[in-house]
Design a protein around this motif. Sequence first.
Motif, PDB file in Angstrom:
ATOM      1  N   ASP A 444     -29.806  -9.701   5.708  1.00  0.00           N
ATOM      2  CA  ASP A 444     -29.296  -9.517   7.071  1.00  0.00           C
ATOM      3  C   ASP A 444     -30.432  -9.573   8.084  1.00  0.00           C
ATOM      4  N   MET A 445     -31.542  -8.958   7.753  1.00  0.00           N
ATOM      5  CA  MET A 445     -32.692  -8.968   8.650  1.00  0.00           C
ATOM      6  C   MET A 445     -33.200 -10.392   8.879  1.00  0.00           C
ATOM      7  N   LEU A 446     -33.167 -11.213   7.840  1.00  0.00           N
ATOM      8  CA  LEU A 446     -33.659 -12.584   7.955  1.00  0.00           C
ATOM      9  C   LEU A 446     -32.742 -13.446   8.811  1.00  0.00           C
ATOM     10  N   ARG A 447     -31.420 -13.338   8.596  1.00  0.00           N
ATOM     11  CA  ARG A 447     -30.507 -14.216   9.339  1.00  0.00           C
ATOM     12  C   ARG A 447     -30.337 -13.767  10.789  1.00  0.00           C
ATOM     13  N   LEU A 448     -30.457 -12.472  11.029  1.00  0.00           N
ATOM     14  CA  LEU A 448     -30.312 -11.941  12.387  1.00  0.00           C
ATOM     15  C   LEU A 448     -31.624 -11.951  13.165  1.00  0.00           C
ATOM     16  N   ARG A 449     -32.736 -12.000  12.423  1.00  0.00           N
ATOM     17  CA  ARG A 449     -34.059 -11.793  13.027  1.00  0.00           C
ATOM     18  C   ARG A 449     -34.093 -10.440  13.751  1.00  0.00           C
ATOM     19  N   LYS A 450     -33.369  -9.483  13.170  1.00  0.00           N
ATOM     20  CA  LYS A 450     -33.278  -8.133  13.720  1.00  0.00           C
ATOM     21  C   LYS A 450     -33.478  -7.125  12.594  1.00  0.00           C
ATOM     22  N   ALA A 451     -33.850  -5.911  12.971  1.00  0.00           N
ATOM     23  CA  ALA A 451     -33.991  -4.822  12.012  1.00  0.00           C
ATOM     24  C   ALA A 451     -33.478  -3.540  12.651  1.00  0.00           C
ATOM     25  N   TYR A 452     -32.779  -2.758  11.861  1.00  0.00           N
ATOM     26  CA  TYR A 452     -32.217  -1.499  12.360  1.00  0.00           C
ATOM     27  C   TYR A 452     -33.327  -0.494  12.604  1.00  0.00           C
ATOM     28  N   ASN A 453     -33.295   0.110  13.785  1.00  0.00           N
ATOM     29  CA  ASN A 453     -34.257   1.152  14.147  1.00  0.00           C
ATOM     30  C   ASN A 453     -33.566   2.505  13.991  1.00  0.00           C
ATOM     31  N   PHE A 459     -31.357  -1.977  17.495  1.00  0.00           N
ATOM     32  CA  PHE A 459     -31.928  -3.038  16.674  1.00  0.00           C
ATOM     33  C   PHE A 459     -33.143  -3.640  17.363  1.00  0.00           C
ATOM     34  N   ASP A 460     -34.238  -3.711  16.602  1.00  0.00           N
ATOM     35  CA  ASP A 460     -35.479  -4.321  17.063  1.00  0.00           C
ATOM     36  C   ASP A 460     -35.526  -5.780  16.639  1.00  0.00           C
ATOM     37  N   ASN A 461     -36.350  -6.568  17.320  1.00  0.00           N
ATOM     38  CA  ASN A 461     -36.663  -7.889  16.814  1.00  0.00           C
ATOM     39  C   ASN A 461     -37.373  -7.752  15.477  1.00  0.00           C
ATOM     40  N   PHE A 462     -37.090  -8.688  14.568  1.00  0.00           N
ATOM     41  CA  PHE A 462     -37.685  -8.634  13.231  1.00  0.00           C
ATOM     42  C   PHE A 462     -39.207  -8.570  13.324  1.00  0.00           C
ATOM     43  N   ILE A 463     -39.803  -9.533  14.031  1.00  0.00           N
ATOM     44  CA  ILE A 463     -41.259  -9.572  14.138  1.00  0.00           C
ATOM     45  C   ILE A 463     -41.720  -8.429  15.043  1.00  0.00           C
ATOM     46  N   GLY A 464     -42.523  -7.568  14.506  1.00  0.00           N
ATOM     47  CA  GLY A 464     -43.007  -6.410  15.244  1.00  0.00           C
ATOM     48  C   GLY A 464     -42.279  -5.121  14.915  1.00  0.00           C
ATOM     49  N   HIS A 465     -41.119  -5.221  14.229  1.00  0.00           N
ATOM     50  CA  HIS A 465     -40.399  -4.006  13.847  1.00  0.00           C
ATOM     51  C   HIS A 465     -41.259  -3.180  12.890  1.00  0.00           C
ATOM     52  N   LEU A 466     -41.331  -1.884  13.148  1.00  0.00           N
ATOM     53  CA  LEU A 466     -42.146  -1.000  12.323  1.00  0.00           C
ATOM     54  C   LEU A 466     -41.376  -0.615  11.071  1.00  0.00           C
ATOM     55  N   ASN A 471     -45.126   2.309   7.598  1.00  0.00           N
ATOM     56  CA  ASN A 471     -45.652   2.305   8.964  1.00  0.00           C
ATOM     57  C   ASN A 471     -46.472   1.056   9.264  1.00  0.00           C
ATOM     58  N   GLN A 472     -45.932  -0.081   8.843  1.00  0.00           N
ATOM     59  CA  GLN A 472     -46.546  -1.374   9.122  1.00  0.00           C
ATOM     60  C   GLN A 472     -45.519  -2.278   9.793  1.00  0.00           C
ATOM     61  N   PRO A 473     -45.948  -3.077  10.783  1.00  0.00           N
ATOM     62  CA  PRO A 473     -44.995  -3.979  11.442  1.00  0.00           C
ATOM     63  C   PRO A 473     -44.716  -5.213  10.600  1.00  0.00           C
ATOM     64  N   LEU A 474     -43.500  -5.710  10.699  1.00  0.00           N
ATOM     65  CA  LEU A 474     -43.154  -6.972  10.069  1.00  0.00           C
ATOM     66  C   LEU A 474     -43.809  -8.124  10.827  1.00  0.00           C
ATOM     67  N   GLN A 475     -44.265  -9.128  10.087  1.00  0.00           N
ATOM     68  CA  GLN A 475     -44.915 -10.293  10.667  1.00  0.00           C
ATOM     69  C   GLN A 475     -44.056 -11.538  10.446  1.00  0.00           C
ATOM     70  N   SER A 476     -44.404 -12.620  11.141  1.00  0.00           N
ATOM     71  CA  SER A 476     -43.642 -13.856  10.987  1.00  0.00           C
ATOM     72  C   SER A 476     -43.686 -14.363   9.554  1.00  0.00           C
ATOM     73  N   LYS A 477     -44.799 -14.144   8.849  1.00  0.00           N
ATOM     74  CA  LYS A 477     -44.887 -14.628   7.474  1.00  0.00           C
ATOM     75  C   LYS A 477     -43.881 -13.939   6.565  1.00  0.00           C
ATOM     76  N   ASN A 478     -43.438 -12.730   6.948  1.00  0.00           N
ATOM     77  CA  ASN A 478     -42.490 -11.997   6.119  1.00  0.00           C
ATOM     78  C   ASN A 478     -41.087 -12.599   6.138  1.00  0.00           C
ATOM     79  N   LEU A 479     -40.857 -13.597   6.985  1.00  0.00           N
ATOM     80  CA  LEU A 479     -39.555 -14.253   7.004  1.00  0.00           C
ATOM     81  C   LEU A 479     -39.301 -15.052   5.730  1.00  0.00           C
ATOM     82  N   LEU A 480     -40.367 -15.383   5.007  1.00  0.00           N
ATOM     83  CA  LEU A 480     -40.244 -16.050   3.718  1.00  0.00           C
ATOM     84  C   LEU A 480     -41.200 -15.391   2.734  1.00  0.00           C
TER      85      LEU A 480
END
Length: 500
Positions: A444-453, A459-466, A471-480
Amino acid sequence: MSNSGCKKFLDEEDPTNLSPSSFYTLPEHAEAGIAAVYSELRFIGGGAGIFSNNWQMFDAPSGIQSTETAQNSDLNNLYSLIYDGSNLHINQNWNGFYKVIAQANLVLDKVPGINPMDAVQKKRILGEASFVRAWAYFYLVRLWGDVPLILKPITSPSDPNFAPARTPQAQVYKQIVDDLVLAEAAGLPFMDASGRTSTAAIKTELAKVYLTMAGQPLNLGAAYYKLSADKAKEVIDYSTSNPSSLGLFTSYAAIHNATNDNKIEHLFGIQYNDAAGAGNPLQSSYLPLHQPLVSKIDGIGTSIPTPEFYASYEAGDLRAKNREGYFFTDYYTDGFKLPLINRGKPFIFKHFDLVANGTLGVEGTSRSDLNIPQIRYAETLLIYAEAQNRADGSPNAAAYAAVNAIRKRAQLADLTGLAQTQFEEAVWRERWHELCYEGITWFDMLRLRKAYNETTNGFDNFIGHLNKSVNQPLQSKNLLFPIPTPEIKNNPKLVQNPGY
């Protein structure tokens, strides 16, 4: 004389030496072939080093799950978002899905040539194999993006697919849809308590694929939301007409009762039967680490909810209630005796097998027949609600009925009077809280590019969501995920995903 005798021996065929060309000659061979396809699915529950299973990879990076055990570096790296192509889970899942595909390709290639064979039986087996191949490629394309699309058995190193290049995602998705449409037309039972593929599972998987294609990365939009909603609605309409065979269980306990495998709400699962030597291998993963929960299963606590996610359920939500919903905070001594022991934190109850682990007055057997769920009717309802709202621009009565059926079981108030965006986010929250720990949230996080806060309930944007697990932010590379390192080394046509 010795030379002529030797020549005759070398020329004769061993009748017990089977190959795909000599094996697929009888209808019984086709049945054995599809059984082998289903058997391969159990790699998902297979071990991935000490105290871990392949299944855990699908939830580990999501931030809603953590571990009490620090002994499996590959699993810890998934939780910590520092994994690379050498990760054991990543390698085994890649290999596992392609082994499933290889078995399905054999069936799809060889069974059409078996004659004589009952046409209905042949159509059924080909439909089942098509569904399973689509199921495997759907995982692969979401996890790794462009992946090799192999549709025929590989017979020798000279085969072009022995070292295949990556196929564009859009082409992989087209094949997934084609396979599911073929399976849908195979005349399979709408529900099948034997655990074989059912039409309800095919239609829900197709609705899920359309929903994913509507979102990222293909971003095909409204037309595919409409396809998704229409397909999910076919399953909902069948449930309305046949409530005794398809619907929601009335209690959460029924979801993890092995006697309900493949029935009512369970549309498709990875099959386990301990009596046949294939018991569910996941029970210890969800039990507290080194606490006397059950007398026969040693808990390792490698899949536990984060405190933040557990606390994010609405007040009064039955899913968060101790031993009635999806979590437990205390349990019986040795699994079946009083007093209850407070565990100090919540643990996952959703996959807890009472037969294996015990309940008050009944000692656990340590043997579990519980399936690993893949498709539940609860997800069908939530797919419909989300897709219809996006396709039509606002939720209709059926969309409200779908999401409110989920909330009613959780003893929560109905949703009413919401605008499109409000309704959409409400459905997303239900997906997070209803489908958690089933290998769904990360996708769900991948298809929405969102993450539940969990803190804001938004909902936060996927990239940068903590990711609150580490306690680490998601990065663009984590999409795959990274392509497994051995695959890169063995096949120069494969190019690694960005960031790895």
